[in-house]
Design an enzyme around this catalytic site. Structure first.
Site, PDB file in Angstrom:
ATOM      1  N   GLU A  78       0.820  -1.204   0.000  1.00 22.42           N
ATOM      2  CA  GLU A  78       0.000   0.000   0.000  1.00 22.42           C
ATOM      3  C   GLU A  78       0.866   1.271   0.000  1.00 22.42           C
ATOM      4  O   GLU A  78       1.751   1.429   0.844  1.00 22.42           O
ATOM      5  CB  GLU A  78      -0.928  -0.021   1.226  1.00 22.42           C
ATOM      6  CG  GLU A  78      -1.813   1.207   1.382  1.00 22.42           C
ATOM      7  CD  GLU A  78      -2.714   1.451   0.172  1.00 22.42           C
ATOM      8  OE1 GLU A  78      -3.345   0.498  -0.315  1.00 22.42           O
ATOM      9  OE2 GLU A  78      -2.780   2.616  -0.284  1.00 22.42           O
ATOM     10  N   THR A 129      -5.907   1.583  -5.481  1.00 22.70           N
ATOM     11  CA  THR A 129      -5.510   0.167  -5.343  1.00 22.70           C
ATOM     12  C   THR A 129      -6.197  -0.712  -6.382  1.00 22.70           C
ATOM     13  O   THR A 129      -5.581  -1.593  -6.986  1.00 22.70           O
ATOM     14  CB  THR A 129      -5.872  -0.381  -3.953  1.00 22.70           C
ATOM     15  OG1 THR A 129      -5.358   0.479  -2.949  1.00 22.70           O
ATOM     16  CG2 THR A 129      -5.298  -1.782  -3.740  1.00 22.70           C
ATOM     17  N   HIS A 178      -1.540   3.267   4.696  1.00 14.93           N
ATOM     18  CA  HIS A 178      -2.539   4.018   3.922  1.00 14.93           C
ATOM     19  C   HIS A 178      -2.721   5.387   4.564  1.00 14.93           C
ATOM     20  O   HIS A 178      -2.690   5.507   5.779  1.00 14.93           O
ATOM     21  CB  HIS A 178      -3.868   3.238   3.933  1.00 14.93           C
ATOM     22  CG  HIS A 178      -4.873   3.730   2.936  1.00 14.93           C
ATOM     23  ND1 HIS A 178      -5.517   4.948   3.063  1.00 14.93           N
ATOM     24  CD2 HIS A 178      -5.338   3.180   1.794  1.00 14.93           C
ATOM     25  CE1 HIS A 178      -6.332   5.108   2.042  1.00 14.93           C
ATOM     26  NE2 HIS A 178      -6.245   4.060   1.254  1.00 14.93           N
ATOM     27  N   ASP A 208       1.429  -0.090  -4.972  1.00 20.57           N
ATOM     28  CA  ASP A 208       0.192   0.055  -5.754  1.00 20.57           C
ATOM     29  C   ASP A 208       0.045   1.431  -6.407  1.00 20.57           C
ATOM     30  O   ASP A 208      -0.414   1.545  -7.545  1.00 20.57           O
ATOM     31  CB  ASP A 208      -1.058  -0.324  -4.935  1.00 20.57           C
ATOM     32  CG  ASP A 208      -1.307   0.544  -3.719  1.00 20.57           C
ATOM     33  OD1 ASP A 208      -0.431   1.355  -3.337  1.00 20.57           O
ATOM     34  OD2 ASP A 208      -2.405   0.408  -3.125  1.00 20.57           O
ATOM     35  N   HIS A 209       0.478   2.485  -5.709  1.00 24.45           N
ATOM     36  CA  HIS A 209       0.343   3.863  -6.234  1.00 24.45           C
ATOM     37  C   HIS A 209       1.068   4.787  -5.267  1.00 24.45           C
ATOM     38  O   HIS A 209       1.553   4.339  -4.237  1.00 24.45           O
ATOM     39  CB  HIS A 209      -1.133   4.263  -6.366  1.00 24.45           C
ATOM     40  CG  HIS A 209      -1.929   3.997  -5.119  1.00 24.45           C
ATOM     41  ND1 HIS A 209      -1.817   4.757  -3.989  1.00 24.45           N
ATOM     42  CD2 HIS A 209      -2.813   3.006  -4.812  1.00 24.45           C
ATOM     43  CE1 HIS A 209      -2.613   4.280  -3.054  1.00 24.45           C
ATOM     44  NE2 HIS A 209      -3.215   3.200  -3.503  1.00 24.45           N
TER      45      HIS A 209
HETATM   46  C1  GP9 Z   1      -9.029  -0.707   0.441  1.00 27.47           C
HETATM   47  C2  GP9 Z   1      -7.604  -0.658   0.037  1.00 27.47           C
HETATM   48  C3  GP9 Z   1      -7.084   0.739  -0.034  1.00 27.47           C
HETATM   49  O1  GP9 Z   1      -9.584  -1.966   0.350  1.00 27.47           O
HETATM   50  O2  GP9 Z   1      -7.419  -1.345  -1.146  1.00 27.47           O
HETATM   51  O3  GP9 Z   1      -7.643   1.403  -1.090  1.00 27.47           O
HETATM   52  P1  GP9 Z   1      -7.040   2.716  -1.755  1.00 27.47           P
HETATM   53  O4  GP9 Z   1      -7.674   3.893  -1.070  1.00 27.47           O
HETATM   54  O5  GP9 Z   1      -5.554   2.734  -1.583  1.00 27.47           O
HETATM   55  O6  GP9 Z   1      -7.448   2.596  -3.162  1.00 27.47           O
HETATM   56 MN    MN Z   2      -3.878   1.691  -2.193  1.00 24.52          MN
END
Ligand code: GP9
Ligand code: MN
Length: 401
Positions: free
Chosen positions: A38, A80, A195, A254-255
């Site tokens: 994340e 994500t 996150h 992921d980003h």
């Molecule tokens: C939520 C997780 C985080 O299930 O995948 O989401 P994001 O806000 O990073 O897209």
């Molecule tokens: Mn994410």
């Protein structure tokens, strides 16, 4: 209609590259463990904050893995879920909205489906409610056989923080799920603790916060370290359970985690001005591929999330020349350094193009727009083809052995 699909197919075939003869099939039949990290950006790798390493485990792990240090996320508003979509389909996400919501009824030929056809059990593991990002619906379209969502985990006040179950708890509880899976399996683990807004319990904070005008950036480093430790613990558990040597392990960011709103603080940390060029460079996220028996190597190809699928399928010995993929195998001898971001920015081996400015990639200096011009239309076309495939649900017309 059919003619559009034919045009896109011709484009895909013309750009397809032969896999590397030595690496093709090197991980055939192995379990695949994907780990979505994340909000992890590459700028923390091999870096220190307050004199302390931020990701000590990953820094060691990349030495025994293939590590791609010029790898860009290509996500849009779907965050994500977009990263999941790109990696499993080798298509771009949408310019607006999240494809997980807008086009979950489409026909896809995603990696879980492909691997199922090759005898794999496929599962996603993520301790959030199954309907978040519409995953419950979209995972069916992607061909997942099982989704271990929050119901598959013991979640309490004590073992949670921020968005939910802490990563260390998530991984330790996941080991039991993994042990039950039929082999070979494709198992995707989606972490959550790192996150926004990067909150962490005091007892889980093993490095100090940074000191800048942005509390978000300040908090980012301890939560990144927490995730690094969670992955370390997981790898350790995989070894203990005898699951490590029979698995290919893919980790990816992921980003981005730190948005442009924190440019002043980011500039302080990096010790340089955040120009549009630097903003593009900050879209780099780690890609780490660990293959048992292979020595570590850092590969600096300009690459994107779209390239993960052909790369991985070839390592597993699965031909991709019948699939509609917009990415390329990163181990191919003919790989071309060129990556398009969702906002039409692009990166080549020599240039970075963003906001109608062409930069010299090595110096970060503005250069003649003419140098970037040949790639501008190609970048737009790639995104356009991907959009057409999704908006037109064109893969439903595509039938190949
Ligand atoms: C939520 C997780 C985080 O299930 O995948 O989401 P994001 O806000 O990073 O897209
Ligand atoms: Mn994410």
């Amino acid at each position: 209609d059919g003619s559009e699909l034919t045009e896109i197919e011709n484009y895909v075939r013309a750009n397809q590259k032969e896999p590397d003869a030595d690496l093709f099939g090197i991980a055939k039949g192995k379990n695949v463990i994907m780990i979505s990290l994340e909000s992890l950006q590459s700028f923390v790798i091999n870096e220190k904050v307050n004199g302390q390493e931020i990701t000590p485990f990953l820094n060691e792990f990349i030495k025994e893995s293939y590590y791609f240090d010029n790898f860009y996320h290509q996500t849009g508003q779907g965050k994500t879920s977009d990263s999941e979509f790109i990696i499993e389909n080798s298509l771009y996400p949408l310019g607006r909205g999240a494809v997980f919501f807008t086009n979950a009824q489409n026909e896809y030929k995603a990696m879980p489906e492909v691997l199922t056809e090759h005898g794999y059990f496929t599962a996603s593991l993520h301790a959030n409610h199954r309907s978040f990002w519409n995953r419950d619906i979209m995972y069916d379209a992607l061909g997942y056989q099982h989704f271990y969502d929050s119901d598959a985990y013991e979640i309490t006040e004590e073992n949670s923080v921020n968005w939910g179950l802490k990563d260390k708890e998530f991984f330790s509880q996941s080991i039991n799920h993994l042990k039950e899976m039929q082999e070979p399996y494709y198992a995707k683990f989606i972490t959550l603790t790192n996150h926004f807004p990067f909150t962490l319990n005091e007892e889980d904070r093993t490095i100090d916060e940074y000191d800048s005008s942005s509390n978000t950036l300040n908090r980012y480093f301890p939560t990144v370290r927490y995730m690094d430790e969670a992955v370390e613990q997981f790898i350790h558990d995989l070894k203990r359970e005898g699951l490590y040597d029979n698995s290919i392990i893919v980790l990816y960011g992921d980003h981005y985690g730190i948005s442009k709103n924190h440019n002043d603080a980011m500039s302080q940390f990096l010790g340089k001005e955040i120009t549009p060029f630097e903003t593009v460079q900050l879209q780099r996220v780690p890609l780490i591929i660990h293959i048992p028996g292979q020595e570590g190597q850092t590969i600096s190809h300009v690459a994107g999330q779209i390239d993960v699928r052909p790369t991985l399928l070839h390592l597993l010995g699965i031909q991709t020349d019948n699939y509609i993929e917009l990415g390329n195998d990163l181990f191919s001898d003919d790989y071309v350094d060129f990556t398009v971001l969702r906002d039409s920015s692009f990166i080549t081996d020599n240039y970075v193009y963003t906001m109608d400015i062409c930069y010299d990639k090595k110096t970060g200096e503005v250069t003649d727009l003419q140098a970037c011009q040949p790639y501008v239309d190609i970048a737009k076309q790639e995104l356009n083809y991907s959009d057409k495939l999704i908006y037109g649900d064109l893969l439903r017309f595509y039938e190949k052995e």
